[in-house]
Scaffold this motif. Sequence first.
Motif, PDB file in Angstrom:
ATOM      1  N   TYR A  23       0.823  -1.216   0.000  1.00 57.34           N
ATOM      2  CA  TYR A  23       0.000   0.000   0.000  1.00 57.34           C
ATOM      3  C   TYR A  23       0.852   1.259   0.000  1.00 57.34           C
ATOM      4  O   TYR A  23       0.517   2.260  -0.594  1.00 57.34           O
ATOM      5  N   LEU A  49       1.824   3.802  -2.864  1.00 61.60           N
ATOM      6  CA  LEU A  49       0.970   4.911  -3.291  1.00 61.60           C
ATOM      7  C   LEU A  49       1.563   6.245  -2.874  1.00 61.60           C
ATOM      8  O   LEU A  49       1.378   7.243  -3.544  1.00 61.60           O
ATOM      9  N   LEU A  54       1.720   8.396  -6.240  1.00 60.77           N
ATOM     10  CA  LEU A  54       0.615   9.297  -6.580  1.00 60.77           C
ATOM     11  C   LEU A  54       1.131  10.643  -7.081  1.00 60.77           C
ATOM     12  O   LEU A  54       0.709  11.096  -8.142  1.00 60.77           O
ATOM     13  N   THR A 111       2.494  10.294 -10.569  1.00 64.42           N
ATOM     14  CA  THR A 111       1.436  10.240 -11.582  1.00 64.42           C
ATOM     15  C   THR A 111       0.935  11.638 -11.889  1.00 64.42           C
ATOM     16  O   THR A 111       0.751  12.001 -13.058  1.00 64.42           O
ATOM     17  N   GLY A 123      -3.989  12.317  -1.379  1.00 66.86           N
ATOM     18  CA  GLY A 123      -4.038  10.851  -1.323  1.00 66.86           C
ATOM     19  C   GLY A 123      -2.812  10.307  -0.625  1.00 66.86           C
ATOM     20  O   GLY A 123      -2.903   9.433   0.256  1.00 66.86           O
ATOM     21  N   SER A 124      -1.660  10.848  -0.967  1.00 66.44           N
ATOM     22  CA  SER A 124      -0.428  10.425  -0.304  1.00 66.44           C
ATOM     23  C   SER A 124      -0.513  10.653   1.192  1.00 66.44           C
ATOM     24  O   SER A 124      -0.067   9.825   1.991  1.00 66.44           O
ATOM     25  N   VAL A 147      -2.596   8.003   2.862  1.00 68.70           N
ATOM     26  CA  VAL A 147      -1.847   6.751   2.980  1.00 68.70           C
ATOM     27  C   VAL A 147      -0.748   6.894   4.033  1.00 68.70           C
ATOM     28  O   VAL A 147      -0.460   5.954   4.779  1.00 68.70           O
TER      29      VAL A 147
END
Lengths: 172, 477, 100, 645
Positions: free
Chosen positions: D3, D6, D10, D13, D40-41, D44
Amino acid sequence: MLPKLFFGYYAVVIIVLSLLVVTRKNPVHSVMWMLLLFFHIAGLYLFLNAEFIAAIQIIVYAGAILVLFLFVVLLLNLREELLIERFIGTWPTALVISVSLLILVIRAIQDMALAPPGNHSVDAIQAETHTVALGKILYTDYLFPFEIASVVLLIAIIGALVLAKRKMRSPQ
Amino acid sequence: MPEFVMPDLAPVMPEIVMTILALVTLIADIIFKRKETLAILSIASVVLVFFVLFGTPFKTTFNGMFIADGYSLFFKLIFLLNVVLTVLISMRYLVIERVNFGEYYSLILFATLGMMLMASAGDLIVLYLGLELMALSTYILAGFITYDMKSNEAAMKYFLLGAFASAFLLYGISMIYGLTGTTDLNAISEYIILNGLTANPVVMLSMILFAVAFSFKIAAVPFHMWAPDAYEGAPTSVTAFMSVGPKAAGFAVLGRVFLIAFGSVRMDWSAVLIPIAILTMGVGNIVALSQTNIKRMLAYSSIAHAGYALLGIIAGTGEGLASVMNYLLIYAFMNIGAFAVIIMLRTEGFKGDTITDYEGLAKSHPLAAALMLVFMFSLTGIPPTAGFMGKLYIFMSAVYAGYTWLVVVAVIFSAISAYFYLRIVMYMYMREPKESVSLAATPALGIALAITAAAVIIIGVLPSAVVSFARAAVAGF
Amino acid sequence: MVPLNWYLMLSTVVFMIGVFGFLTRKNIIIMFISVELMLNAVNISLVSFSHFLQDLRGHILVFFIITVAAAEAAIGLALIIALFRNKTTAHVDEMTEMKG
Amino acid sequence: MNYYLLIPFLPLTAFLINILFGKKYVQERAHWVSILAVAGSWIVAVFTLLKVLKGETVNEDLYTWVLSGTFEVSVGFLIDQLTTVMLIVVTTCSTLIHIYSVGYMHGDKGYYRFFAYLSLFTFCMLMLVMANNFLQLYFGWEGVGLCSYFLIGYYFNKKSASDAGKKAFIVNRFGDFGFGLGIIVIFLTFGTIYYEPVFTQIGGVAAQTISFLGYEVNLATLIALLLFCGAIGKSAQMPLHVWLPDAMEGPTPVSALIHAATMVTAGVFLLARCSPIFSLSEPAMVVAALIGAITSIFAATIALVQNDIKRIIAYSTLSQLGYMFLACGVGAYTAGIFHLYTHAFFKALLFLCAGSVMHAMAGELDLQKMGGLKKYMPVTYATMFIASLSISGVPGLAGFFSKDEILWLAYAGPSPVGKFVWAIGTIVAFLTAFYSFRLIFLTFHGEFRGTQKQEHHLHESPKSMTVPLMLLTIGAVASGWVGIPNLLGEVIGIEHSNWFSGFMNPVLGHPEAHGTHAEEWMLMGISVLAGLGGIGLAAVFYLGRRSIPVLLAQKFGFIYRILWNKYYVDELYSHTIVRPTLWISQNILMGITDAKIIELIVNGVPRAIGGVSQHLRKVQTGLLQHYAAIMATGALIIGAWILLR
């Protein structure tokens, strides 16, 4: 003794002719000396029991290649050719380079030790003639390179056509 | 006299297919008016050969004259790739240069046939004929724009010096033949070892002459003199072709002849190749600094890259050889990629081959500039591009073979190289465009650029597949 | 019997005369002839090796060398003609547009 | 399930999307891509924190990149307590600063490019902190350097900006050269570049010495000092600090993210990560402590007299980074990382507030032209005031806890220079409070001193800017509450209140401290007094009698000039390094190449090589005979060399 004298004649003539070929001002003369040189080399081949090679030396080299050379030489403006300097730059430098290379190579080949002889002795070749002997292995053992050689010749034809035949306009 | 038995043709199948298809392409030239058809035909031929290649058994045939093994397979892949990419970038270019003739494609195929024979040659006769087949086709290609003086000059210089170098090669062949009585590479090696000839001056002489001739083919200093002129003058697509194919073929024969036939005198030939490699890297990188023509600059860069690749041969190990092969494959991608961008700048009435033509390219054509950036980074060897991986593996193999000092020299020269590669990048990104540059972009060029750029990045990030393939290829060497 | 060495020395001398000619002459055709001279020198040594080794491989090689030389001549002379059409010259010193 | 992948990928990307499609498709929506990715990072990262709190650490190789003999490079990740703290700091700051940038960079021509670079930076920084080997660390290290170079020179049409970018790049090369050498020495010594085997084996080789330039050098010291070179370059410590103040030419969010909260702290992270190596070398530790102490007082004194709002904060950053180095140098790695963590919040906040002020002032940076902004921009004022209180070490706020811990451990720790650096640290605390509040008072209090037009333009910044300010304020206040000294914890009734120290214990160990409770109380008192004293003095000078500072500047003109000119370090470098190098290349090297002596190829000066190149290319005359002659000569030389041996 006689073979040595014979060799001596050929050697001296070949060297002298080679020198003439590279030093004559008139290219036509060079080509002519070259022709004579090829005949002498062919003679040397005969001396070494290579009749077929001697024959193609005359036919291909003298008969085909040199004639081709002659054609092109005659394209040039020979009158102008005779007026200008034949050498470029300093020829002594080139002489030093080639003589040093010569000494180096001759020194090295003094240590030449021949490999054990094969089965194509002079007698064996003479028994079935050189052409037959050569043909037999050329079309069996050396079939593969022979086929490649045919492609090489094809390339020569294409090349000559592409480069010399077509007259192309420049875009300008 | 025993009956003649036809040798096993299976290992030669790719070459036979290649010959037939090259001939078909030659004949198709008469039939098809649109020359693009021939381009597609030649790509299709290469793809077919590619499939045949993978169905070919690893065997030796024609009394050891022809060797099909992993080593030759890998090199043949580089050659085939070279054809595909070259043809893709040629299609539009030939129209612009007004030399859109069908012979071009068959000559490329024949030249590639020559290279394939070189890579598989187990005998000096086949080696010589393959080399001449490749060289003669390339001379014609270099002089393909017959109305252009520069193209003539390039072909003429390449041709005369090439003939001069082949004479040296032949002299070397004759010497080793006289000494060992054979022209078979394995037999030569065995004879030298069996008869204790490792210190014989004739072996040395012959080895030196081979080194001269092969250095000529790979454009290593001081036998590189033809390269800048030939690269600059030749049609750009041919320059791309020449800088990859003949060079890789030169390395293929260099590796085979030196590691097999002269395997027992390794110390001596590395003493020859080390100064050559240093000079090659030095002269290539330093002279490239002051070039103004981009094709000429890439010619010097190509010289320098041959110097890096020589380190892998000097290492003399399987790992070294694998890293050379890996490097040449990567070099094919990045160099042809760079040439694809250069060709894109060539339009009607605009040469687009001086470095200043790249000023401000990032403003007018950001994608082209970005691609050029990737290729320049890769040629410099900046991670994570493939060029970095190639260099890294070569250098590591040399370090493991005990040539750390040589690697240090190579790294220094490689640092110098950053200056002229990144100068192009600087021109593209930091300068204002002087004149409007239009691009001759076509789908074919787009495909070539996509393939090369993707390969440069993917191999840079995930090199292990290519590297392990190269390692597996030399395993049976 | 003539020793092998004599042949080899003859071959080397002719080869080096070819090198000398190549390095000095201004006329492209003569340069090309010098290369032919070098090839002939190699042929001499190969034929003599074959003779002394009692092996026909040298002859085979000579055969191929002559073939390639013919092909080379065709292409080389075609190149000279192409050059001549553009510049009406066959001199190397007029062929220095690219340098540096 | 990996996981955690990510976290870095991220932002990568987002970078790819923005850089590839930014100009044509994404355009003004670029921020959505980046913000979503970074947020998002962050999620996580928080998830990772929860896992690590349960004791689940990760150390694994995912993909072998290069494998050649014993040399192996993999993409591998190490997630332990130290990494997690860094992850939280980086992703939190990054997310908030991304949001802030929406308002700040609004309408900029290269909007998508800016966000692409920010995301790329975040990716590199995350790769740096998550690496499990030195080479990946180095990759991230160079990556953040490159992004920093791009972002400093973001306004590349402005000469000072591109010059600053270049300066940062070149100065960092000096440090990175040492760092790279350090990694090579590590590989040569241990045959691996992975943290774990290196740290476990370092004890065995610590006593070894190697001969280096004729000196016998302790191996651990050599490695530590080489790595330290990299750290001082990236973290802008003396003597490689000169690039950071100039780096303020970049957009303010960049200054906040890269040059305050994250990238510049990479040096501290490196010291903490390599604590097993440093701890074995007392000389390296002392060097680190002294360099940190000197930098902190040096930068703090310069900050006293500067008028450029961003430069003051930049010098303040230098000074605080010095604090962290000092902490690591006395063995208090935990305290250093703790300060890194709290500092990230209040320093990012200070920068963003400065950016907000600049936004209102239309890019004006000079304090002398501000004043009285309090009533126009209340949110900015309030948040910046709290941040300044925090950096000044006012009890209860984040800065107080971390700074106090460093000072106490410096004083009570085993370091031979502990008492000395403690004294300097205390003085710096005073100076810090003074210049921070000088900034506040000159900016927000008193009368507005700018032009009428500027006054008319004054306004509070948009929501997208003020909301991150408010969120960061929470951090600036509360982030220190996880590390309340046990001494204070007992008073307010919490057992083991220095929870942070306990959390980091598995990685960084527990620092030694020998002192009585009375001493600890006393030191705490002194540092609080120093902070409050600084604030008070600033109030007297800049709220009360405005004539005092002017008088002082006149009276101590000499000192004032030295401070104003930043101790003339730039000039010193210009005279001792830059100009002599240029002079040598211009006069000597060019003179020699003109004299056609080519032996100087080795002098890697580009101009000399260029000169050589110009001469060498003349060999390529274009004449065929010369080419052939060179070939033949080559063959001759090789032949002579092999055959005549």
